[in-house]
Design an enzyme around this catalytic site. Structure first.
Site, PDB file in Angstrom:
ATOM      1  N   ARG A  20      27.326   6.371 -19.801  1.00 29.62           N
ATOM      2  CA  ARG A  20      27.522   6.560 -18.352  1.00 29.62           C
ATOM      3  C   ARG A  20      28.553   7.650 -18.064  1.00 29.62           C
ATOM      4  O   ARG A  20      28.502   8.298 -17.019  1.00 29.62           O
ATOM      5  CB  ARG A  20      27.891   5.219 -17.702  1.00 29.62           C
ATOM      6  CG  ARG A  20      29.156   4.599 -18.209  1.00 29.62           C
ATOM      7  CD  ARG A  20      29.255   3.117 -17.881  1.00 29.62           C
ATOM      8  NE  ARG A  20      28.429   2.293 -18.777  1.00 29.62           N
ATOM      9  CZ  ARG A  20      28.333   0.963 -18.708  1.00 29.62           C
ATOM     10  NH1 ARG A  20      29.003   0.283 -17.798  1.00 29.62           N
ATOM     11  NH2 ARG A  20      27.571   0.307 -19.549  1.00 29.62           N
TER      12      ARG A  20
ATOM     13  N   LYS B 121      31.700  -0.353 -32.784  1.00 26.41           N
ATOM     14  CA  LYS B 121      30.573  -1.280 -32.935  1.00 26.41           C
ATOM     15  C   LYS B 121      30.662  -1.971 -34.298  1.00 26.41           C
ATOM     16  O   LYS B 121      31.309  -1.473 -35.212  1.00 26.41           O
ATOM     17  CB  LYS B 121      29.249  -0.512 -32.881  1.00 26.41           C
ATOM     18  CG  LYS B 121      28.842  -0.047 -31.508  1.00 26.41           C
ATOM     19  CD  LYS B 121      27.483   0.637 -31.556  1.00 26.41           C
ATOM     20  CE  LYS B 121      27.056   1.179 -30.203  1.00 26.41           C
ATOM     21  NZ  LYS B 121      26.823   0.157 -29.187  1.00 26.41           N
TER      22      LYS B 121
END
Ligand code: BES
Ligand code: ZN
Ligand code: ZN
Length: 484
Positions: free
Chosen positions: A337, A263
């Site tokens: 996920r 990020k």
């Protein structure tokens, strides 16, 4: 804090008296009596203060011994008051009264079913501060909240139950606000064990060897780049004669750097909060057990950091979560996920009546709905209805989003059963479609709380930082399932 019910505004005395005022200075319960005592200068004073009774306004009025309370607080509640509005008004009151030891109020006399609970929750959460690392913290000094009314047993019970829920939310906020350096998976797991022990919740912690033995390939994959070893915590609350069986799965990424798909510094700043789903599951279990709600609850929280260490998962690697479907990981920042895949498989294997997962899953959901509303997806309309109803009662906002079958092809991988990203457009939907692959046929609701898990400002009963969003919905859901 103690909660007392009884007495009346005419006969009691004390430090702070807080009464509600509706929009356009329409006096709420108790405020009319107070206004009579103070006389006509009150209106002039309020003109000067610009106080009209809007939600969010609280004004301190000097009582100059015309009242038997030292300070009078007028609390704006606006026009259409429901439980959530009252909770917010009580939150603003809590913030204004942190220096008072004793607060008496008539806010709960506004005619609503859950008034006492809303006032207690709002007041306590409004006083919440995370000051663990402040050399000079300023904790609230409030010791007593008194409900001025003909006291009845029900009000005291409602206050006690609401305080239990507020304490659980404060616990979730503390965990979320804790810096990642202080909440390695092992540390969080130990906290869960302690919580379980005090409430009769059975807590079982899987360590890396167990995680491998149980084929939790999603969690293992994400943990590869982390120095601190992963854990998976399983909590079971098994009351006598349960009316339903609920499974809760929470995303527990204690820090999301993005992994090798790193990020940007800006986007990383708040990523200690990426375990808000797990925190909500711990807190809901705590509240449900403390309240003795007769529903069997299984809580599952995969806990790990998502880091770019030397052993980290590389974009293009293929992993095998517990249900055996292979996943090509093209973006290591879509890690939630992957760990939820294993959590959901474990939950589905237990064959509950309903699985609810909570996750700070996608920036896309925050883009779609903003920071006050969570996204809701489900494979079962009845389940979606129940969770939406619970959320509405709890005063937490979720918006149902579609789970379109024809979008599934975007998750097709050239070399594996699927890949972990779909398309940029509708990113939150692809995350939900991915999760759906792991719940088998069990009714399931997915809550993406990427927005509301973290409040960007101080506002009513929210404080800047971890919000504990989702806890109230889960507790309401358990109550609803208990009633059949
Ligand atoms: N933890 C983030 C999602 C997030 C973003 C939560 C902002 C709260 C605020 C998640 O793991 C993530 O990075 N998702 C990616 C997915 C993408 C790579 C498909 C995202 O949303 O950009
Ligand atoms: Zn991520
Ligand atoms: Zn994440």
């Amino acid at each position: 804090m103690d909660f007392l019910a009884g007495g009346s505004i005419e006969t009691e005395s004390g430090e702070v008296l807080a009464v509600p005022v509706f929009e356009d200075r329409t006096w709420g319960p108790g405020a009319g009596w107070v206004a009579d005592r103070l006389g006509p200068w009150l209106d002039e004073f309020l003109d000067g203060q610009g106080f009209s009774g809007k939600l969010g306004e609280v004004v301190a009025v000097p009582t100059a011994e015309r009242l038997s309370f030292r300070t009078l607080l007028l609390v704006g509640v606006g026009t259409d008051v429901d439980d959530e509005v009252l909770r917010k008004a009580a939150g603003w009151l809590g913030r204004s009264a942190t220096k008072a030891v004793d607060v008496a109020t008539t806010l709960h006399q506004i005619d609503l079913d859950g008034a006492v609970a809303a006032v207690v929750e709002g007041f306590l959460l409004g006083q919440y501060r995370f000051d663990t690392y402040k050399s000079a913290g300023e904790p609230s000094t409030t010791e007593r909240l008194r409900f001025l009314a003909p006291g009845d047993e029900a009000a005291s019970v409602a206050a006690g139950d609401a305080a239990t829920v507020a304490a659980a939310i404060a616990m979730a906020r503390d965990l979320i606000n804790e810096p990642a350096i202080g909440k390695a998976p092992e540390v969080l797991a130990t906290k869960a064990v302690e919580m379980g022990r005090s409430l009769g919740v059975d807590v079982d912690v899987l360590e890396p060897a167990d995680i491998e033995r149980e084929h939790l390939g999603g969690l293992m994959g994400v943990a590869m780049g982390a120095h601190n070893p992963a854990r998976l915590v399983r909590l079971s609350y098994e009351p006598e004669d349960p009316k339903a069986f609920l499974a809760l799965v929470g995303k527990g990424i204690v820090f999301d750097s993005g992994g090798l798909s790193l990020k940007s510094p800006d986007n990383m700043e708040t990523m200690k909060t990426d375990m808000s789903g797990a925190a909500a599951v711990f807190a809901a279990m705590q509240a449900i057990a403390a309240l003795g709600i007769p529903v069997r609850v299984l809580g599952i929280t995969p806990l790990t950091e998502n880091m770019p260490g030397g052993g980290a998962l590389r974009p293009g690697d293929v992993i095998r979560p517990r249900n055996g479907k292979t996943v090509e990981v093209l973006n290591t920042d879509a890690e939630g996920r992957l760990v939820l895949a294993d959590g959901l498989s474990l939950a589905a294997e237990a064959e509950p009546d309903l699985i609810v997962d909570l996750a700070t899953l996608t920036g896309a959901c925050k883009v779609a709905l903003g920071y006050k509303i969570g996204g809701l997806w489900s494979n079962d309309e009845d389940a979606a209805f129940k969770v939406k109803a619970a959320a509405a009662r709890a005063g937490e906002r979720f918006w149902q989003m579609p789970l379109p079958d024809d979008y599934r092809t975007k998750l097709d991988s050239q070399i594996a059963d699927m890949k972990n990203i779909g398309d940029r457009w509708g990113g939150a939907i692809y995350a939900a479609l991915f999760l759906k692959e792991f719940v088998a046929d069990v009714p399931w609701v997915h809550l993406d709380i990427a927005g509301p898990a973290r409040w960007p400002d101080e506002e009513h009963y929210q404080s800047k930082g971890g919000s504990g969003f989702g806890v109230r919905t889960l507790v309401e859901l358990a109550k609803e399932l208990a009633e059949g």
